[in-house]
Each structure stands twice: as C-alpha cells, then as structure tokens.
Design a protein around this motif. Structure first.
Motif, mmCIF file in Angstrom:
data_model
loop_
_atom_site.group_PDB
_atom_site.id
_atom_site.type_symbol
_atom_site.label_atom_id
_atom_site.label_comp_id
_atom_site.label_asym_id
_atom_site.label_seq_id
_atom_site.Cartn_x
_atom_site.Cartn_y
_atom_site.Cartn_z
ATOM 1 N N VAL A 71 0.850 -1.195 0.000
ATOM 2 C CA VAL A 71 0.000 0.000 0.000
ATOM 3 C C VAL A 71 0.888 1.249 0.000
ATOM 4 C CG1 VAL A 71 -2.053 -1.016 1.057
ATOM 5 C CG2 VAL A 71 -0.201 -0.166 2.511
ATOM 6 N N PRO A 72 0.386 2.332 -0.596
ATOM 7 C CA PRO A 72 1.164 3.567 -0.623
ATOM 8 C C PRO A 72 1.083 4.309 0.703
ATOM 9 C CG PRO A 72 -0.929 3.918 -1.720
ATOM 10 C CD PRO A 72 -0.887 2.463 -1.337
ATOM 11 N N CYS A 73 2.113 5.060 1.005
ATOM 12 C CA CYS A 73 2.102 5.913 2.195
ATOM 13 C C CYS A 73 2.915 7.171 1.905
ATOM 14 C CB CYS A 73 2.678 5.184 3.396
ATOM 15 S SG CYS A 73 2.606 6.164 4.918
ATOM 16 N N TYR A 78 7.193 11.126 10.837
ATOM 17 C CA TYR A 78 7.319 12.567 10.978
ATOM 18 C C TYR A 78 8.791 12.938 10.752
ATOM 19 C CZ TYR A 78 2.709 12.554 13.268
ATOM 20 O OH TYR A 78 1.370 12.406 13.557
ATOM 21 N N PRO A 79 9.087 13.793 9.789
ATOM 22 C CA PRO A 79 10.493 14.050 9.435
ATOM 23 C C PRO A 79 11.357 14.489 10.608
ATOM 24 C CG PRO A 79 9.020 14.981 7.787
ATOM 25 C CD PRO A 79 8.147 14.511 8.919
ATOM 26 N N ALA A 80 10.813 15.301 11.498
ATOM 27 C CA ALA A 80 11.607 15.824 12.611
ATOM 28 C C ALA A 80 11.361 15.065 13.909
ATOM 29 C CB ALA A 80 11.312 17.305 12.817
ATOM 30 N N ALA A 81 10.635 13.962 13.834
ATOM 31 C CA ALA A 81 10.275 13.235 15.058
ATOM 32 C C ALA A 81 10.375 11.744 14.828
ATOM 33 C CB ALA A 81 8.879 13.618 15.518
ATOM 34 N N CYS A 82 11.565 11.287 14.514
ATOM 35 C CA CYS A 82 11.796 9.855 14.394
ATOM 36 C C CYS A 82 13.221 9.577 14.859
ATOM 37 C CB CYS A 82 11.547 9.365 12.974
ATOM 38 S SG CYS A 82 12.569 10.136 11.719
ATOM 39 N N LEU A 87 12.926 1.525 8.947
ATOM 40 C CA LEU A 87 13.353 0.895 7.700
ATOM 41 C C LEU A 87 13.588 1.941 6.621
ATOM 42 C CD1 LEU A 87 10.814 -2.064 7.747
ATOM 43 C CD2 LEU A 87 13.261 -2.199 8.264
ATOM 44 N N THR A 88 12.764 2.968 6.634
ATOM 45 C CA THR A 88 12.879 4.099 5.727
ATOM 46 C C THR A 88 12.031 5.226 6.290
ATOM 47 O OG1 THR A 88 12.533 4.879 3.450
ATOM 48 C CG2 THR A 88 10.931 3.325 4.311
ATOM 49 N N THR A 89 12.314 6.432 5.880
ATOM 50 C CA THR A 89 11.439 7.559 6.225
ATOM 51 C C THR A 89 10.903 8.222 4.966
ATOM 52 O OG1 THR A 89 13.344 9.075 6.329
ATOM 53 C CG2 THR A 89 12.646 8.007 8.399
ATOM 54 N N GLY A 461 1.967 6.281 8.623
ATOM 55 C CA GLY A 461 1.266 5.116 8.099
ATOM 56 C C GLY A 461 1.358 3.936 9.045
ATOM 57 N N GLY A 462 0.199 3.309 9.307
ATOM 58 C CA GLY A 462 0.142 2.189 10.231
ATOM 59 C C GLY A 462 -0.401 2.559 11.584
ATOM 60 N N ASP A 463 -0.573 3.850 11.830
ATOM 61 C CA ASP A 463 -1.064 4.272 13.142
ATOM 62 C C ASP A 463 -2.578 4.237 13.229
ATOM 63 O OD1 ASP A 463 -0.778 5.423 15.785
ATOM 64 O OD2 ASP A 463 -1.451 7.316 14.931
#
Length: 544
Positions: A71-73, A78-82, A87-89, A461-463
């Motif tokens: 599935v697409p996401c 969150y770019p500034a909160a990980c 696996l990837t951002t 995605g996934g939340d």
C-alpha cells in the motif's frame, strides 16, 4: 526459473528488496498458538506467471495462506520526530495487507518479489514433536518448493490475561460501505470486524453507548452511532438500551469479554459534552455537544439520570466487573482543572465502576484525579517508578522515538517486542486508538484506506488502523498479526513462570534487567531466539 525463499514473520519484504536474511527453516510453537512465516517467490521470466501454491503437512487443515499486499504511504514518519531505527522515512509502497489466497492461486511477477504469509493455528492438545510443512508453488514444468519444520511443544498457551482494546469505529464501517448506521447490513459488517478484532487478541471493545467524542474537529461531529435511545419528558429522561443489548450480545458472541463505555466528555481536556441526540415531543434532535460546557447544569442533570440507568443496565446483565468508563482522552497539563470538574460531575454515579483514561502527565494520578491512568509507553517511567498498581499503557502517533510501535516504516521487532515488555513490567492492559479509523484527522472526511494510509498526511502510516475494508469484511494487516505474536510471547512467558518460576522466564529474555520501554533488542533474530529459549524451557519444565 521459479524460486522460493522462506523468511520469518518479522521481516518486511519490499517489492525491490535486494538483501534477505538466511532461509528461515525451523521454529517452534505451543498448542493454541498462531505461528507464522513468509515465503518470497521470484521468477526470472517476463511479466506475470500464474502459479498454484499448495501445502502438505499433518497440520494442513490448520494453515492459512495470504498474499502480502503493498500500500502507498505519503507520511511513513514525521520528518523531525523519528529515530535511526526505521526501515525508511521516505514515501513509498509498504508491505501490509494480507489478502487470503483463493485456492492457492497467485501471480508471481518477473519484475518484483511476491510474498506469501503462512499462518499455522496449532490445535490445543496437539502432541509434541516435529511437524514438517512443505510449501510448493507450481505451474506446468515450473516448480519451487521449501520445507519448514515446526516443533510443537506439548503444552497449550494459557488464556490471555492482558486487557487489550483497539478502538473500534462503527461509523467508519457505515461510511465506507455506504450503509445506514445499525441497518441489518451494518450489523453484519460489525460482526465480521468484531470477530477479526477478537482473533487479533482484542478482548475489550469501545462501546458507543454515546457517539465517541474522539478525533473530532471542534464544532463538528462524527456520524451518530449512539446506541442508547433517549427520550425527554419535562425534566425527566427515559432510556432504552435495546440496541446496546444487541451490540453487547454480538460482541460476546464474537469473543469479546469486556466493554469500555465511550467517553463522557470531549477529547483533549474534557471541556464539553459529546454529541448526544434526544427525542422530545416526537422530534429527535441534538441536545448536547460543543455548545454544552462540561460542567453546565443541564449536562450534569442529564448525567445524574443517565449514569444510574446505564450502570443498572450493566449490573442487570451481570457484566459490572467487565466494564470501564472514560472521562476524556489525553488531557494534558493545561486541563487539570477542567478534567477535575468533569469527573466531579460523573464519578458520584459510577461507584463500583473503574474509570480509565489515556493520559501521560503523572500529576493527574498524584493529585488523585484518576485512579487508573493509561500512560503512553514513552511517558510511563514515573508511573513505573511509583509502582502504580494495575498499570496499562498505550501507543499512538506520538510514540515515534525509541519505543515500540507499529508504523509501516518501523521494523516488525518494534511491534513484537512489546510482549516482552508487558511481561517484564507486569502491564495489565494495552490501548491503541485505531483498529479501523478510516477518516482524515479530526474526522473531516472518509478515505480509502488502501490508498490513503496516513489519515491525510496526519499520522505515520500504520497508526490509524490495523484492518482494511474488503468487499465482505475486514482484510487483516501484517501489523495486526505481528502484534498478536507479541501477545502470544507474553502468554508463553507467563506459562514458563507458572512452571519454573519468574527467574526462568526472565533468564530467557536478552538483558532482562536492562530492558526498558526504550531499551530493548534491536533485531528480529534476537526476538526469535528469545522465543525459542522460552519454548525450550517450557519443554524442559514439563519433563521434570
């Protein structure tokens, strides 16, 4: 050439994956457990090759095959909160929905990987020993085969003790399928989704006695799913719980054991009443909502009649020990006073019924505002330090650094490790807010969750959900299955403790003393090895 490579259930196989773990050929499980592995199929031809996949095993009748969909996401993190353990951002396609294989038919692409999910439900009481599972993919002369050896330990998993709720949205189901709320078709769909929730370990269900005041924009409202029929005559209210009765009966039949009454006040501060519809003089209208302050005399007067009637209903059903209430979801520091006032308006009528709320500020507990706090797993430290009894925890979009969670972009071990943490810290309950939230943030509009997986670029995605809508009911996700494995790990550790003591169980967990909710083994193999040690220890304890 057609090839097959077995991998553990803790790997996420992307379409363009170039590196794999060594073949996963052996594992073990207990009676009553659902054990899973994956098979990666590849073909070096051009286009798609339709193949038939078959399973040969003494457990064949207890095995399900799924195709792992992608599935697409747009917002995997969150770019500034990980942290560094994603696996990837980057936006992209992610492996997640599990589509049941019809008659074993699947197309294998010559351009990208095709991944199958194999799930074995080990029957209770199955005798211990090795069970071969032969998986074959074939079309004409093309054939690929792999053999997995499942060692069944001659003991059954104990019943799940952990209370687990993943919030259930009846309105999202009605909206997506385009059916009237509580029409016959809606009830049929509710049944299908409740069954899958229970199969995934959910044993407490969010019950919309009133329409849930969750993720709703100020001044707006969600579709009305209020189970209670309410009539007003002068200053008195009359309550009809027949529809609630039907919901409770259905949930119990699907395997749900406990109920949480939807929140009595709005989210993020308990400032207002939820949207409540009342019939007066033959006209049904919204009587309370964003225009009703939580401490208004009108709403307090309503609660003084509604809550005694509702608690009497639960007692009449003999369910009073299996019901919890909520005041407001996720109040913060600025809401101490508003939460106090709201609780003062409800608590006098809830004697004997516990009140649980998701909140992460320890002062709510310290000041006696809540007896049963549910802190997030990245704010649970003070609650553990003060030995809060019967502690629960929760995750949502904000638990994006260091701790375990179930985002697409996180490795699956960050999902499954929660089971070991629940065991170590004696966690009694777990709450996740999104079983099937298929709206954008603040419930402003419906999405197709097969295309929009981040609530409109609001949550990683996934939340927001763990199931997808299929034509006749839910499609499970890889994340739903992996979290259920976490619950099984907790139950296996509890079984080992009952047989050989807590030291034996702790000794199986890597760095048990050093483990916290943010410090834990950062590899799939570490979790698999732990579970194998637990199973071997159970087998040894049974021989004594």
């Amino acid at each position: 050439m057609l090839t097959m490579l077995l991998q553990s259930a803790l790997e996420k196989i992307f379409l363009d994956a170039r590196e794999f773990q060594p073949p996963y050929l052996r594992g073990s499980g207990l009676g009553g457990e659902r054990f899973a592995l994956q098979a990666v199929l590849d073909w070096d031809g051009w286009g798609n090759l339709p193949v038939t996949v078959t399973v040969d095993s003494p457990l064949r009748d207890h095995i399900r095959l799924y195709r792992v969909g992608q599935v697409p996401c747009q917002l995997p993190a969150y770019p500034a909160a990980c942290d560094e353990d994603y696996l990837t951002t980057r936006p992209g396609l992610f492996p997640d929905p599990l589509f049941p294989l019809e008659d074993g038919a699947v197309e294998v692409s010559g351009f990208s990987h095709t991944t199958l999910w194999l799930e074995v439900t080990i029957p209770k009481g199955w005798p211990g020993g090795e069970v071969p599972i032969t998986l074959t993919a074939q079309v004409g002369e093309e054939r690929a085969q792999a053999v997995f050896t499942l060692t069944v330990v001659g003991a059954d998993l104990p019943e799940q003790k952990l209370t687990y709720t993943q919030w259930f949205y009846a309105d999202c189901i009605a909206s997506y399928y385009g059916v009237p709320v509580y029409s016959q078709r809606h009830w049929e769909l509710l049944e299908a989704y409740l069954k899958m929730a229970a199969e995934g370990g959910v044993n407490m269900i969010l019950t919309p006695v009133l329409t849930p005041a969750l993720d709703t924009a100020v001044g707006s409202e969600r579709p009305c799913t209020q189970l209670a029929e309410i009539e007003k005559r002068g200053d008195r209210y009359r309550f009809d719980f027949a529809r609630l009765d039907r919901f409770v009966d259905l949930a119990l039949a699907c395997g749900i054991k406990k109920f949480e009454v939807s929140h009595l006040f709005t989210q993020w501060g308990a400032g207002f009443a939820p949207a409540i519809y009342v019939t007066e003089d033959g006209e049904r209208r919204r009587a309370f909502g964003w225009d009703t302050p939580a401490d208004s005399p009108e709403y307090r007067g309503f609660l003084s009649q509604f809550l005694p009637a509702l608690t009497a209903y639960w007692k009449g059903r003999g369910l009073q020990d299996r019901v919890v209430f909520h005041i407001s979801d996720e109040p913060g520091e600025a809401h101490l006073d508003s939460y106090r006032r709201a609780k003062e308006g409800a608590a006098p009528y809830l004697e004997g019924f516990p009140i649980y709320d998701a909140l992460s500020d320890y002062r709510f507990y310290e000041k006696g505002l809540v007896d049963h706090p549910i802190p997030s797993n990245d704010h649970i430290g003070p609650f553990l330090e003060h030995r809060v009894p019967g502690l629960w925890t929760y995750t949502c979009c904000a638990q994006n650094r260091k701790v375990g969670n179930r985002f697409f972009a996180m490795p699956s071990y960050r999902n499954r490790v929660l089971g070991q943490q629940f065991y170590k810290f004696r966690i009694q309950g777990f709450l996740h807010w999104g079983y099937n939230f298929w709206y954008t943030q603040y419930s402003r509009g419906l999405v197709d969750p097969c295309q929009v997986t981040d609530a409109g670029r609001a949550f990683p995605g996934g939340d927001a959900f763990s199931v997808y809508p299929g034509p006749e009911g839910p499609i499970p996700s890889l994340r739903l299955k992996v979290f259920h494995q976490a619950l099984q790990d907790q139950r296996a550790l509890e079984l080992l403790e009952s047989l050989a003591g807590p030291g034996a169980a702790a000794g199986c967990i890597q760095d048990f003393e050093g483990m916290t909710f943010s410090r834990y083994p950062r590899s799939a193999q570490a979790l698999l090895d732990t579970r194998e040690r637990v199973n071997r220890a159970i087998a040894m304890a049974l021989q004594k």
